[in-house]
Write a protein that holds these residues in place. Sequence first.
Motif, PDB file in Angstrom:
ATOM      1  N   ASP A 115      56.248  36.026   4.863  1.00  0.00           N
ATOM      2  CA  ASP A 115      57.114  37.191   5.062  1.00  0.00           C
ATOM      3  C   ASP A 115      57.077  37.883   3.589  1.00  0.00           C
ATOM      4  O   ASP A 115      57.410  38.961   3.592  1.00  0.00           O
TER       5      ASP A 115
ATOM      6  N   ASP B 284      53.638  30.309   6.287  1.00  0.00           N
ATOM      7  CA  ASP B 284      54.512  29.996   7.624  1.00  0.00           C
ATOM      8  C   ASP B 284      55.601  29.093   7.597  1.00  0.00           C
ATOM      9  O   ASP B 284      56.171  28.787   8.747  1.00  0.00           O
TER      10      ASP B 284
ATOM     11  N   THR C 178      47.613  31.910  20.535  1.00  0.00           N
ATOM     12  CA  THR C 178      48.370  31.646  19.387  1.00  0.00           C
ATOM     13  C   THR C 178      49.651  31.194  19.400  1.00  0.00           C
ATOM     14  O   THR C 178      50.482  31.852  20.631  1.00  0.00           O
ATOM     15  N   GLU C 179      50.175  30.700  18.627  1.00  0.00           N
ATOM     16  CA  GLU C 179      51.790  30.286  18.887  1.00  0.00           C
ATOM     17  C   GLU C 179      52.657  31.578  18.913  1.00  0.00           C
ATOM     18  O   GLU C 179      53.477  31.565  19.834  1.00  0.00           O
ATOM     19  N   ARG C 180      52.382  32.659  18.038  1.00  0.00           N
ATOM     20  CA  ARG C 180      53.161  33.931  18.140  1.00  0.00           C
ATOM     21  C   ARG C 180      53.175  34.536  19.504  1.00  0.00           C
ATOM     22  O   ARG C 180      53.996  34.934  20.254  1.00  0.00           O
ATOM     23  N   GLU C 181      51.747  34.545  20.160  1.00  0.00           N
ATOM     24  CA  GLU C 181      51.513  35.231  21.363  1.00  0.00           C
ATOM     25  C   GLU C 181      52.286  34.210  22.470  1.00  0.00           C
ATOM     26  O   GLU C 181      53.081  34.891  23.372  1.00  0.00           O
TER      27      GLU C 181
ATOM     28  N   LEU D 169      54.974  32.590  21.911  1.00  0.00           N
ATOM     29  CA  LEU D 169      56.509  33.013  21.714  1.00  0.00           C
ATOM     30  C   LEU D 169      56.842  34.134  22.531  1.00  0.00           C
ATOM     31  O   LEU D 169      57.888  34.155  23.139  1.00  0.00           O
ATOM     32  N   VAL D 170      56.074  35.035  22.500  1.00  0.00           N
ATOM     33  CA  VAL D 170      56.599  36.441  22.857  1.00  0.00           C
ATOM     34  C   VAL D 170      56.524  36.633  24.288  1.00  0.00           C
ATOM     35  O   VAL D 170      57.172  36.906  25.098  1.00  0.00           O
TER      36      VAL D 170
ATOM     37  N   ASN E 111      60.515  36.189  13.989  1.00  0.00           N
ATOM     38  CA  ASN E 111      59.686  35.229  13.537  1.00  0.00           C
ATOM     39  C   ASN E 111      60.199  33.824  14.341  1.00  0.00           C
ATOM     40  O   ASN E 111      61.021  34.089  15.215  1.00  0.00           O
ATOM     41  N   ALA E 112      59.394  32.963  14.082  1.00  0.00           N
ATOM     42  CA  ALA E 112      59.614  31.582  14.835  1.00  0.00           C
ATOM     43  C   ALA E 112      60.830  31.108  14.676  1.00  0.00           C
ATOM     44  O   ALA E 112      61.513  30.261  15.574  1.00  0.00           O
TER      45      ALA E 112
END
Length: 456
Positions: free
Chosen positions: A310, A359, A44-47, A49-50, A325-326
Amino acid sequence: MIRVFVIKHVRLEKNGTYKYRRRVPKPLQPVLRKAEIVKVLGRTEREALVAYGPYHDHVERLLRSTRPHDEATELAAIRRSIEAQFQELKLDPYSPGRTPEERFARAEEADRILNRYDPNPETGTPDAEDVSPKDGAMVTALLGGISDVKAELTITQAFNFYRIERREPDDYKRKKHEQRLDRIMNDLLRVTGQDIPMSKVGRQHARTLRDNLLKRGMQATSARHCINDVKAVFSLAIREHDLDTSNPFQRLEFPKAQVAAVELRLPLPPDVILAMYKELAGTQLLLDIWTLLHHSGAQNAEVLGLLASDLDLDGPVPHFVVRPNALRSLKTRSRIRSVPLVGPALIVARRLKEATTPDAPLFPRYAATKSHDNFSQVARRRLRMVTTEPKHTIYSLRHNMKDALRSAKVGERVELALLGHSDERTASAQYGSAVSLGELQAALLEVKFDVPEEWS
């Protein structure tokens, strides 16, 4: 609105994974035994980014080892490069090797490096001073681990190390942070005269740097912030590199401020708040942001960086969540919190939620960190139309909220939770449950907000 995920060296593969792909420079390909560095960062995009920041920093350190290091003063950089190489080759950087096979292979590699040098006829091995710093450090690390490589960091190396370890994920914040570090580093270098080892920086250097900042006309508060940056750089380097030296910037004295911190900004009087609502009535975007700031006590960046995701408006306590967040990071973990939405702020949030795709940012014009200053300038100009008091700012709304919560006698625990202030340094704060959303909502409902009559 569709957001495109674009980060250097990261690709979205056909199978849906985010993959880090980077070509290895030719001089390093024989060492790493590969032409490309590839790693899956997540699905995922979130994974992604982290995972991106730490892994990208690791690759940067790894590839930096291709640069020549001819001076002994750069031994610290050499050591970090060796550590990155060992990690990439699955070798233990902190010991002579985990297995007999690894230790034997490392000893053979050390011999191969030393065989490039002419041996001393008496000892049968090259003299240490004949071996380059880079090769000497590699041999030492192969045979005993990188902890045996004694490196004396210089001022610039300590600052570079800090930049890597404290790398700000947001591009705009990172640029500003690095510019601030560059300025104070150059100020320190002017005091020392050259890039000397950290252990040679003494208390006199620290006092001279402080005095130079103050003589330049810098306020004591600003000078203290600059010195705190240097203190943080030295503290990190001393701790992470096991340096046997003290931090000369600890407990440095500054002139006492002539104005108390609480007086730097003043709460906005009711007539100014009402006038501001009237002033912004014809600009829906600014009015929406103002309303959320007024009814939450949140910081500008916390509201400007909100995504539609959010907002949680369907539960028993409608609220928004302040979290990384992003679009943005957060300075401290105490900033991560849920803030109930009440009165006009809830009305605004419901309208924005319906009009914004999941999002996507609620305020795309000001969502990017670099655009926050633009909002501040626009809002400040509008505020100056209703008040000329320089201590009246948009940030004053946080002071208004603090005063309102005190008047409502909701308790300090609730005040801190709503405003995102940390209380973790006190022992009592480590016990008991966190403040519930219901408690926070009840506190805000006790506040009498100054809003136009038609909104009441």
